[in-house]
Design a protein around this motif. Structure first.
Motif, PDB file in Angstrom:
ATOM      1  N   UNK A  24     -44.476 -39.857  66.718  1.00  0.00           N
ATOM      2  CA  UNK A  24     -45.753 -39.287  66.306  1.00  0.00           C
ATOM      3  C   UNK A  24     -45.592 -38.122  65.338  1.00  0.00           C
ATOM      4  N   UNK A  25     -44.709 -37.222  65.652  1.00  0.00           N
ATOM      5  CA  UNK A  25     -44.512 -36.059  64.788  1.00  0.00           C
ATOM      6  C   UNK A  25     -43.531 -36.331  63.655  1.00  0.00           C
ATOM      7  N   UNK A  26     -42.790 -37.413  63.791  1.00  0.00           N
ATOM      8  CA  UNK A  26     -41.787 -37.813  62.802  1.00  0.00           C
ATOM      9  C   UNK A  26     -40.839 -36.661  62.464  1.00  0.00           C
ATOM     10  N   UNK A  27     -40.354 -35.998  63.521  1.00  0.00           N
ATOM     11  CA  UNK A  27     -39.423 -34.877  63.370  1.00  0.00           C
ATOM     12  C   UNK A  27     -37.989 -35.306  63.111  1.00  0.00           C
ATOM     13  N   UNK A  28     -37.724 -36.607  63.177  1.00  0.00           N
ATOM     14  CA  UNK A  28     -36.375 -37.113  62.956  1.00  0.00           C
ATOM     15  C   UNK A  28     -36.436 -38.109  61.801  1.00  0.00           C
ATOM     16  N   UNK A  29     -36.314 -37.632  60.572  1.00  0.00           N
ATOM     17  CA  UNK A  29     -36.415 -38.524  59.415  1.00  0.00           C
ATOM     18  C   UNK A  29     -35.380 -39.647  59.489  1.00  0.00           C
ATOM     19  N   UNK A  30     -35.829 -40.854  59.179  1.00  0.00           N
ATOM     20  CA  UNK A  30     -34.924 -41.996  59.175  1.00  0.00           C
ATOM     21  C   UNK A  30     -34.699 -42.617  60.535  1.00  0.00           C
ATOM     22  N   UNK A  31     -35.415 -42.136  61.567  1.00  0.00           N
ATOM     23  CA  UNK A  31     -35.245 -42.678  62.914  1.00  0.00           C
ATOM     24  C   UNK A  31     -36.517 -43.391  63.356  1.00  0.00           C
ATOM     25  N   UNK A  32     -36.342 -44.439  64.157  1.00  0.00           N
ATOM     26  CA  UNK A  32     -37.465 -45.185  64.699  1.00  0.00           C
ATOM     27  C   UNK A  32     -37.118 -45.656  66.100  1.00  0.00           C
ATOM     28  N   UNK A  33     -38.014 -45.414  67.042  1.00  0.00           N
ATOM     29  CA  UNK A  33     -37.821 -45.924  68.399  1.00  0.00           C
ATOM     30  C   UNK A  33     -38.174 -47.409  68.371  1.00  0.00           C
ATOM     31  N   UNK A  34     -37.208 -48.240  68.735  1.00  0.00           N
ATOM     32  CA  UNK A  34     -37.430 -49.689  68.712  1.00  0.00           C
ATOM     33  C   UNK A  34     -37.384 -50.312  70.105  1.00  0.00           C
ATOM     34  N   UNK A  35     -36.970 -49.515  71.119  1.00  0.00           N
ATOM     35  CA  UNK A  35     -36.911 -50.038  72.484  1.00  0.00           C
ATOM     36  C   UNK A  35     -37.115 -48.905  73.480  1.00  0.00           C
ATOM     37  N   UNK A  36     -37.768 -49.257  74.575  1.00  0.00           N
ATOM     38  CA  UNK A  36     -38.037 -48.308  75.646  1.00  0.00           C
ATOM     39  C   UNK A  36     -37.704 -48.985  76.962  1.00  0.00           C
TER      40      UNK A  36
END
Length: 68
Positions: A24-36
């Motif tokens: 949501x905040x996109x505080x980690x550029x280049x990262x995406x959560x793809x699994x939980x």
């Protein structure tokens, strides 16, 4: 730049904060959560409501890790 795919195990207080920071905040550029992953189905249901089909949902951490 390549996207770094992240899987979060446990979406209680800390895991939810990580999700919020990354997705949501996109505080980690280049990262995406793809699994939980969480043992509690109700937590996965909440995440699925919020994030939809943009990621995979697991109740078993080993299965999540094997999914690639």
């Amino acid at each position: 730049m390549d996207i770094v795919r992240i899987g979060i195990i446990g979406i209680g207080n800390m895991g939810s904060n990580h999700m919020n920071s990354i997705e949501e905040k996109q505080n980690v550029p280049g990262a995406k959560v793809t699994a939980v992953c969480d043992l509690r189905k109700e937590r996965l249901d909440i995440a699925r409501e919020k994030y939809g089909d943009s990621m995979q949902y697991f109740t078993d951490a080993d299965e999540m890790m094997k999914s690639g």
